[in-house]
Every structure is written in C-alpha cells, then in structure tokens.
Design an enzyme around this catalytic site. Structure first.
Site, PDB file in Angstrom:
ATOM      1  N   GLU A  80      49.413  -3.873   0.696  1.00  0.00           N
ATOM      2  CA  GLU A  80      50.652  -3.426   1.326  1.00  0.00           C
ATOM      3  C   GLU A  80      51.793  -3.603   0.348  1.00  0.00           C
ATOM      4  O   GLU A  80      51.792  -4.545  -0.456  1.00  0.00           O
ATOM      5  CB  GLU A  80      50.906  -4.253   2.595  1.00  0.00           C
ATOM      6  CG  GLU A  80      52.174  -3.901   3.359  1.00  0.00           C
ATOM      7  CD  GLU A  80      53.402  -4.707   2.948  1.00  0.00           C
ATOM      8  OE1 GLU A  80      54.494  -4.410   3.450  1.00  0.00           O
ATOM      9  OE2 GLU A  80      53.268  -5.632   2.100  1.00  0.00           O
ATOM     10  N   ASP A 103      56.333  -2.856  -0.075  1.00  0.00           N
ATOM     11  CA  ASP A 103      57.617  -2.338   0.394  1.00  0.00           C
ATOM     12  C   ASP A 103      58.211  -1.501  -0.727  1.00  0.00           C
ATOM     13  O   ASP A 103      58.028  -1.822  -1.912  1.00  0.00           O
ATOM     14  CB  ASP A 103      58.578  -3.492   0.701  1.00  0.00           C
ATOM     15  CG  ASP A 103      57.982  -4.492   1.671  1.00  0.00           C
ATOM     16  OD1 ASP A 103      57.833  -4.143   2.852  1.00  0.00           O
ATOM     17  OD2 ASP A 103      57.660  -5.615   1.239  1.00  0.00           O
ATOM     18  N   HIS A 149      49.288  -8.600   1.762  1.00  0.00           N
ATOM     19  CA  HIS A 149      50.716  -8.408   1.966  1.00  0.00           C
ATOM     20  C   HIS A 149      51.479  -8.622   0.659  1.00  0.00           C
ATOM     21  O   HIS A 149      51.546  -9.744   0.148  1.00  0.00           O
ATOM     22  CB  HIS A 149      51.185  -9.407   3.028  1.00  0.00           C
ATOM     23  CG  HIS A 149      52.608  -9.267   3.439  1.00  0.00           C
ATOM     24  ND1 HIS A 149      53.533 -10.273   3.266  1.00  0.00           N
ATOM     25  CD2 HIS A 149      53.267  -8.248   4.047  1.00  0.00           C
ATOM     26  CE1 HIS A 149      54.695  -9.895   3.749  1.00  0.00           C
ATOM     27  NE2 HIS A 149      54.559  -8.668   4.230  1.00  0.00           N
ATOM     28  N   HIS A 151      60.937  -6.043  -1.826  1.00  0.00           N
ATOM     29  CA  HIS A 151      61.171  -6.218  -0.389  1.00  0.00           C
ATOM     30  C   HIS A 151      62.650  -6.332  -0.049  1.00  0.00           C
ATOM     31  O   HIS A 151      63.164  -5.638   0.825  1.00  0.00           O
ATOM     32  CB  HIS A 151      60.438  -7.456   0.115  1.00  0.00           C
ATOM     33  CG  HIS A 151      60.722  -7.769   1.557  1.00  0.00           C
ATOM     34  ND1 HIS A 151      61.797  -8.557   1.960  1.00  0.00           N
ATOM     35  CD2 HIS A 151      60.094  -7.380   2.690  1.00  0.00           C
ATOM     36  CE1 HIS A 151      61.799  -8.636   3.273  1.00  0.00           C
ATOM     37  NE2 HIS A 151      60.792  -7.933   3.752  1.00  0.00           N
ATOM     38  N   GLU A 177      55.625   0.524   3.090  1.00  0.00           N
ATOM     39  CA  GLU A 177      56.715   0.376   4.060  1.00  0.00           C
ATOM     40  C   GLU A 177      58.036   0.803   3.442  1.00  0.00           C
ATOM     41  O   GLU A 177      58.438   0.306   2.387  1.00  0.00           O
ATOM     42  CB  GLU A 177      56.840  -1.075   4.535  1.00  0.00           C
ATOM     43  CG  GLU A 177      57.967  -1.252   5.545  1.00  0.00           C
ATOM     44  CD  GLU A 177      58.221  -2.690   5.948  1.00  0.00           C
ATOM     45  OE1 GLU A 177      59.308  -2.960   6.498  1.00  0.00           O
ATOM     46  OE2 GLU A 177      57.355  -3.542   5.692  1.00  0.00           O
TER      47      GLU A 177
END
Length: 276
Positions: free
Chosen positions: A47, A49, A20, A62, A133
């Site tokens: 992962e 953002d 993450h 993020h 994301e």
C-alpha cells in the site's frame, strides 16, 4: 503471485496480507527498501499514499508536510520534485546496523515516486495487490486523480485485473475522489476508506456507486465487528487497516475479511500460517 481473488473471499479464507507503506515497522515508510522487504517476507501486496508535487509528479508520501519523514521542511504540494529528491527520507528511522554501513544501500534514503514503485513491481512480475491512496484535501484538487490515472495508464494498469499483472486498487476517504477515478477509468477497482474517528458514509453496508470495497479502520472493526457482515451482505469486499496486533489479526481472520493492511507483514503472515 496472488493465487486467489482479492475481494469476495469466503468467510473461512485466510486474509491476504498487504504491507502498509511497505514493511514500515522495520524500514522507513514509503522507501523502496521497505517495499522490497515486504515482498521478501512474502506479502501479498503493498500500500502507498500519493501526493502531487508543485510540478505535478506523484510521490509516495503520507503527510501533507515533509518534516516527520525527511530532513527537510515544507508542504509537499508546494515543493518541486527536484527539491524533494535532495532530502533524506530514511535517517529518522536509522538503526544501529545502518550506521555501520551507511553506503551499503544508496536507495535507502531516496524519495520514492509512484512511477518508480510501479516500475519495480511490474519488473518483478506476478500479480501482487497494489493499493494506492490519494490524499485530500489538497491544493491540486482533481489533478491528483487525473495524474494518477495517467500514470496507471502508462503502465497498462488501468484496465482491471489481468493474468500476470499487478492488481491495482485506488483508495480514498473522499467519495468525490473515487468518483473522479471511476469517471476517468471505470475498470480500476475502488476502495472507500472509513475511519473510526469520523465515518464519511452511512455504516449500513452500502457504498457509493462504482465502489466495490470498503476499507475499515481496525478500531471500528473492534467496536462494531458486525459491520463486516453488513458490507458482505451487500456484495462488497472488506479490507481492514492498520492491523498490527495479534488479537486484531485473529479477529480479522475470524470475521473473514479479505485483506489486512499492516505495518508488520511478517508477523501477519506468520500468524496466519500458524493458524493460532
């Protein structure tokens, strides 16, 4: 290299481990150093953002604002890339050993763009999972997804899973954002994120058209573990975030989820390898 299919694990399979924002428990999140450390630990994927800058570059950040993770101030979408690149993105998470050797890693505090992250992953080779994301709401609206698809296309990563290539999935809490990606690039697999604080879709095991995977908040899985089976019965993959505690790792393995997204990839890998 990922040796098994990302989605549709059998219930007895060990979940794949996705870092993450990189190995963000150890390194400053969304820095190249955090991602390299995750892969050094043996993570199956990473992962990130993404947000769009004022001059339309996708950066791995993020928060809507930059204050928490940099030494600057302001809203990401109103700042140009050159200004964001002037900021220090790692000193907030400085460790004693970093103070001893401040010049040992010039990349440590550098802003990470999505292009740079993808270029690094592609260069390393293999088939790692890459979860991207998109953050909403944003003043840029659907330009986020349009730009994302353009970037994926430039790396030839918009045509689904293929041997020897990173396995990209686009994630969002916004069903509209996912539908935009599906319309622009229908072969890119999609993940609908669901938070325990306010589910944005019915929790009956169904997903919006074109979406094959649900991304469940670990708090929701703790409260309603039968949700995993519901989504599986409809043929959907199940990813769970953010899974850092040992008890939660054990629960995810027991439920047979496909992927755990964690700030602590080494702990997850060790736990699953131990089998206990």
């Amino acid at each position: 290299m990922v040796a098994v299919t990302v989605e549709q694990h059998q219930a007895t399979a060990t979940p794949l481990v996705v870092a993450h924002r990189g190995a963000s428990d150890e390194e400053a999140e969304h820095t190249l150093r955090a991602y390299r450390k995750a892969f050094a630990h043996g993570a199956d994927g990473v992962e990130c953002d993404v947000r769009l800058t004022a001059d339309h570059h996708l950066v791995c950040v993020h928060d809507r604002r930059v204050e928490r993770t940099s030494n600057g101030a302001g809203v990401v979408s109103t700042l140009e890339l050159a200004r964001l690149e002037e900021l220090d993105w790692a000193s907030w998470k400085t460790r004693p050993e970093d103070l001893e050797a401040p010049d040992s890693d010039p990349e440590r505090a550098r802003l990470l763009t999505l292009r740079r992250l993808l270029a690094t992953i592609v260069e390393e080779g293999g088939e790692p999972i890459v979860l991207v994301e998109t953050k909403h709401p944003t003043r840029h609206g659907d330009d986020v997804e349009k730009t994302l698809v353009q970037v994926l296309r430039s790396f030839d990563l918009d045509r689904g899973d293929r041997p020897g290539r990173p396995r990209v999935r686009v994630m969002s809490f916004s069903a509209r954002a996912l539908q935009r990606v599906h319309k622009l690039s229908p072969q890119v697999p999609l993940v609908h994120l669901v938070s325990a604080k306010g589910p944005s879709l019915p929790l009956d095991g169904t997903l919006p058209k074109g979406v094959g995977v649900v991304g469940l908040d670990i708090a929701l899985v703790r409260r309603k573990p039968k949700l995993v089976r519901k989504f599986r019965k409809h043929g959907h993959g199940v990813f769970v975030w953010t899974v850092d505690e040992t008890a939660d790792l054990d629960l995810c393995r027991e439920l047979g989820v496909d992927v755990v997204i964690t700030n602590r990839p080494r702990r997850a890998i060790d736990r699953f390898a131990a089998g206990g």
